[in-house]
Design an enzyme around this catalytic site. Sequence first.
Site, PDB file in Angstrom:
ATOM      1  N   LYS B  78       0.857  -1.191   0.000  1.00 15.06           N
ATOM      2  CA  LYS B  78       0.000   0.000   0.000  1.00 15.06           C
ATOM      3  C   LYS B  78       0.896   1.246   0.000  1.00 15.06           C
ATOM      4  O   LYS B  78       1.883   1.297   0.739  1.00 15.06           O
ATOM      5  CB  LYS B  78      -0.894  -0.018   1.244  1.00 15.06           C
ATOM      6  CG  LYS B  78      -1.945   1.105   1.300  1.00 15.06           C
ATOM      7  CD  LYS B  78      -2.820   0.987   2.554  1.00 15.06           C
ATOM      8  CE  LYS B  78      -3.937   2.028   2.588  1.00 15.06           C
ATOM      9  NZ  LYS B  78      -4.797   1.897   3.781  1.00 15.06           N
ATOM     10  N   SER B 158      -9.848   2.324   2.822  1.00 16.82           N
ATOM     11  CA  SER B 158      -8.909   3.012   1.963  1.00 16.82           C
ATOM     12  C   SER B 158      -7.961   2.096   1.198  1.00 16.82           C
ATOM     13  O   SER B 158      -7.381   2.516   0.200  1.00 16.82           O
ATOM     14  CB  SER B 158      -8.072   3.972   2.817  1.00 16.82           C
ATOM     15  OG  SER B 158      -7.250   3.245   3.709  1.00 16.82           O
ATOM     16  N   SER B 182     -10.304   0.031   6.948  1.00 13.10           N
ATOM     17  CA  SER B 182      -9.637   0.173   5.653  1.00 13.10           C
ATOM     18  C   SER B 182      -8.994  -1.093   5.112  1.00 13.10           C
ATOM     19  O   SER B 182      -8.556  -1.117   3.964  1.00 13.10           O
ATOM     20  CB  SER B 182      -8.579   1.273   5.724  1.00 13.10           C
ATOM     21  OG  SER B 182      -9.185   2.542   5.644  1.00 13.10           O
TER      22      SER B 182
END
Lengths: 483, 492
Positions: B78, B158, B182
Amino acid sequence: MTYTLEGRTGTWEIVCGLEVHAQVISKAKLFSGAATAFGAAPNTQVSFVDAAFPGMLPVINRECVAQAIRTGLGLNAQINLWSRFDRKNYFYADLPAGYQISQYQHPIVGKGEIVIDLADGTTRTIGITRLHLEQDAGKSLHDQHPTKSYIDLNRAGVALMEIVSEPDIRSPEEAGAYLAKLRQILRYLGTCDGNMEEGSLRADVNVSVRRPGEMYRTRCEVKNVNSIRFVMQAIEAEARRQIEVWESGGEVQQETRLFDPNRGVTRPMRSKEHAHDYRYFPDPDLLPLELDPAWIAELKAHLPELPDAKAARFQRDYGLSAYDARVLVAEQATADYYEAVARGRDPKQAANWVMGDLFAALNRSGRSIADPPVPAASLGRLLDLIADDTISGRIAKQVFEEMVETGADPVAIVEARGLRQVTDTGAIDAAVAQVLAAHADKVAEYKSGKDKLFGFFVGQVMKAMAGKGNPALVNEALKRALS
Amino acid sequence: MTAPTDLTIAEARAALAAKRISARELAEAHLAAIERLKDLNAYITVTAERALADAAAADARIARGEARPLEGIPLAIKDLFCTEGIRTTAASRILGTFVPPYESTVSARLWAAGAVCLGKTNLDEFAMGSSNTTSAFGNVVNPWRRRGENRDLVPGGSSGGSAAAVAARLCLGATATDTGGSIRQPAAFTGTVGIKPTYGRCSRWGIVAFASSLDQAGPIARTVRDAAILLREMSGHDPKDSTSADVPVPDFEAAVGLGVKGLRIGVPKEYRLDGMAPEIEALWRQGIAWLKDAGATIHDISLPHTRYALPTYYIVAPAEASSNLARYDGVRYGLRVDEGGDLDDLYEATRGAGFGAEVRRRILIGTYVLSAGYYDAYYLKAQRVRALIQRDFDEAFRSVDAILTPATPSSAFAIGEKQDDPVTMYLNDVFTVPANLAGLPGISVPAGLDAAGLPLGLQVLGRAFDEETVFRVAAAIEAAAAFDALPQVRAA
C-alpha cells in the site's frame, strides 16, 4: 525588608514568578537519536524524526527522563510516577511536525522548592510549581537573505525542562537570586549547563504589581530574557510600566511582552506571535510515562551533594564562616578544589589561599577553576611547606607567583631557588651579630628606649639572609642579642 | 496447470520449493498482468526492475537451499508504507514526488523474509475514505461487476488498490492499513481476506500516519492461510514504535487448521441495524449455522455502546489526523506552492493545493473538535465513550472466544453512488470501527454473494493478541462457505 516601588499615588509591591527553560544535558534528543552538541554546522544534527518525515515516530530518551528526575529530586520536588506527553499544535517554519511534544496536563515533576540566598545573608524559600519535559523547536534565521528565512533544525527536538516557580518572588534581587540558585543546582546535578548566552537556560518572567495587602492583580509575561541581569532589569521596568498604567487610571492587560535591554523597557509582542489555540491533546504516538520507584530511589542514591548541604558541611567540618562557605560552594569545581587543598591541612588557611591568592590568579589569567593555573595538589604541597617550616608564609607568596607563571611544583621551586628557610641558630646568630655591628648607632638608640627600631633590625637580618631566615628564630636571636 | 497469478501464497511457496516455478516466472506473470489490467488503477507505482531483481535474488537463494519464509512471493505494498528509494505518495498531491530515504518496518520485514516487491498500490488520500475515490491518482476500479451491469464499482477503501490487486490476481498478497475498516471493508468488497491485527502487533514506523491511536497494518490475501502467512512476517515488536507491543509472534498459520470445536462465538445484538439489507442478515445467520455445525457454541451478547462507535471514531480519527498532517507544510519535503507571500501564504497555498477535499474536511473537523471551548464536548467525551466501548468488549470476551458480525452493511457500490453526503459514506465503517477503537483484531472473510453477484464478507473479532482464534474461526467460515466465485476482471 520588603522591597517596594514608590508611585505617584503610593507604595507598590512586586509579585513575580519565573518559567525557566533549561536545556537537558544529554547526548541525544528527547525523542530521537540525533546529537545535541552546541555550535555544529546548521542542519547537521537532525534525524528524520526531528525533521518530521512521514511515518517517523518519537521514542523517549531514558537519559532525558533520568535528568528530569534528578532535577526534581534536587529541587526537593514530588516525582510523579505517572506522567503524559501532549501535543501543542501550532504552525511555524522551525517546528517541523506542526506540534511540540510537551507535558501540559501531567508533568513528570510536581511541587518543590528552592532556598535562595540574599545579599544581606538571609534566605527565602521560593516554591516550585512543576517541572515538565518538552521538545525545543528549531531556529529561524531571518537575516541571511533579503526575502527568505533560513531554518536550522539542530536544536529541534532537544530536551528542555520547563521549571515553573510559584508567584513567590517579591523583588528583582530575589528573582536574580532564584535564577542564580536554580542554575547552581542544575550545574551541580549535571542536568543543564546553565549557559544563558548559548540559550541553554532561558527565562520567561511573570510580573504583576499590587498595593501592600492586596490580592494579585493582572500579570504580564516577559518572554525569553537571557541573562540574570536582564531578568532583574526587566522586572523593574515592567513593574514601573504597570504602576504607571494603574496610577493613570488604566488597567493592565494580560499580554506577552519582550524586554529591550538597550532601552530598558518592555514592549508587547505582535499579537500574531502568540495568538494561538494550541489544541493540546495526548500524543497518541507515545505511551504514558510510568516510572519505577526503584529507579527513582537509585537515581536519588547517586545524587551529588548539593550546594546548601555542602555549605553547611563546610561550616561544620572546616569551621568556615557562612560567607566563606557560600563563596566556596558557588561552583562545584571551586568546592572540589577547596576540599582537595583543605583535606588534612589547616582548613581556614586553605580557604584564605583559595579565596585570596588563587582567585586573584584566576582573575589575572582569565582561567576558570576547572582549568586552574595551579592544580589543587600543588597548592596543597605549598601549604605543607609552610606547615613544616620549610618556607615562611612570605616566601610562600613568592613561590605561588612562580607556580602560576611556570606551572612548576613548589618543592622544585624552593630547591632550585634555594628558598628553604634557615633554622640553623648559628647562622642566624652570625647574621644578627653582623647587622648589629654594622648599625652600632641604631643599637645605641634602641637601648636608650627607641623600641620601634626592633622591626628595622628584623628587616636587616632577613635581608642579610635573603629572606630565608626563620622569622621566629630571627626574633628570638635579636631579642637575645639586644637584651 | 494453474496460472502463476492464480496460485495462493501457500501454493506458490510449495511450487517454488519444488522448483516447479521460479520466482522470476512468478514476478513476470504478475508484471504482465499489472500492465494488462492497468485500467483498474490498482497501482500508483509499479517497480518492475526491482521486482525482477528481487526475484533473481530469490531464485539464487532457493537454488542454494537458503529460502526464507516468503522467498520469491510477489507482493504489493500500500502506498502508505514508506519504501526506501521508491516514491511514496499516500495518494496525495502533497507527497506526489516524495521518495523516502528509509523503509517502513513492516515492508522491511517482508523483504527480509524474501518477498518480491511489485509496486505500490493505490488508496484513498492519506487512507481517508471507504471507496478509494479520494486518491489524487484517480479512483481504483473493483474487479467485480454487478451481474448484467458494466458499471465500475468501488473496491472499498482506503486499501482499495491492495484489495483490487489481490482480487484481480495482480499480486499474491498485499499490505494494507486499517484505521476504521480500511483493510476489512475493501476485502469484503473484493471477495478477499483481510485482517486488521491487534493494535501494537505490527510496527507503525514508516507508515504515513492517519490516526496514530487507530492505525494498524495488516495483510490482504486470497485465503485465510495466506493472510496468516503474511501477518506472521509483518508482525513483531519494534523499539522504534513506542506503541508496538513486545509480545511473541505465534505461528498464525498453525492456527488455521485447528477448527472451532468448543469455541464460544458471540453474536452481538447491536450489530443488527434497522434497514439492514436482508441478504446481509441472511449471510450472518448462515455464518452462525456454519460455526455451529463445525462444533462451536453460539451466544447472544451485548455490546451496548456500539451505536456510539461511529461518531466517536469521527471525532478521534480527524482530531489525530489534523495534528498528524500538520507536518505537510511545504517547508522540508513534498509539494511547495510558493507564490511569494509570507509563511502563512506558503502554508495556505501548499496545503490548499496539496490536499484533496476529503482530507481538508477531516483536518477541519479535527481542528474544530480540539479547539478551545469544544475539546471537552467532543474530544474528551469521545475518549470516554471509547473507554466504554473497550469495556463492552472486555465484558463480552469474558463469556465468548470470538465475535461474529457482518463485515459491511452492503456490497460494493458504484462510483458516485454514495458521494452526495459524506455521512452516508462514513456509515460503511459501522461494523469495522469498534475494533479499531478497542484495538482488537478483526478479519473479513468472503462468505457469499449478494443478489447482484457481488461478494459479501463476514467479520470475526477476537481478544487482544489472540489473532490465532480469529484465524481459526475465519478458516472454519472459509471452509464452510467454499467461496469460489471469481471477479469478472482478473489476470490469467
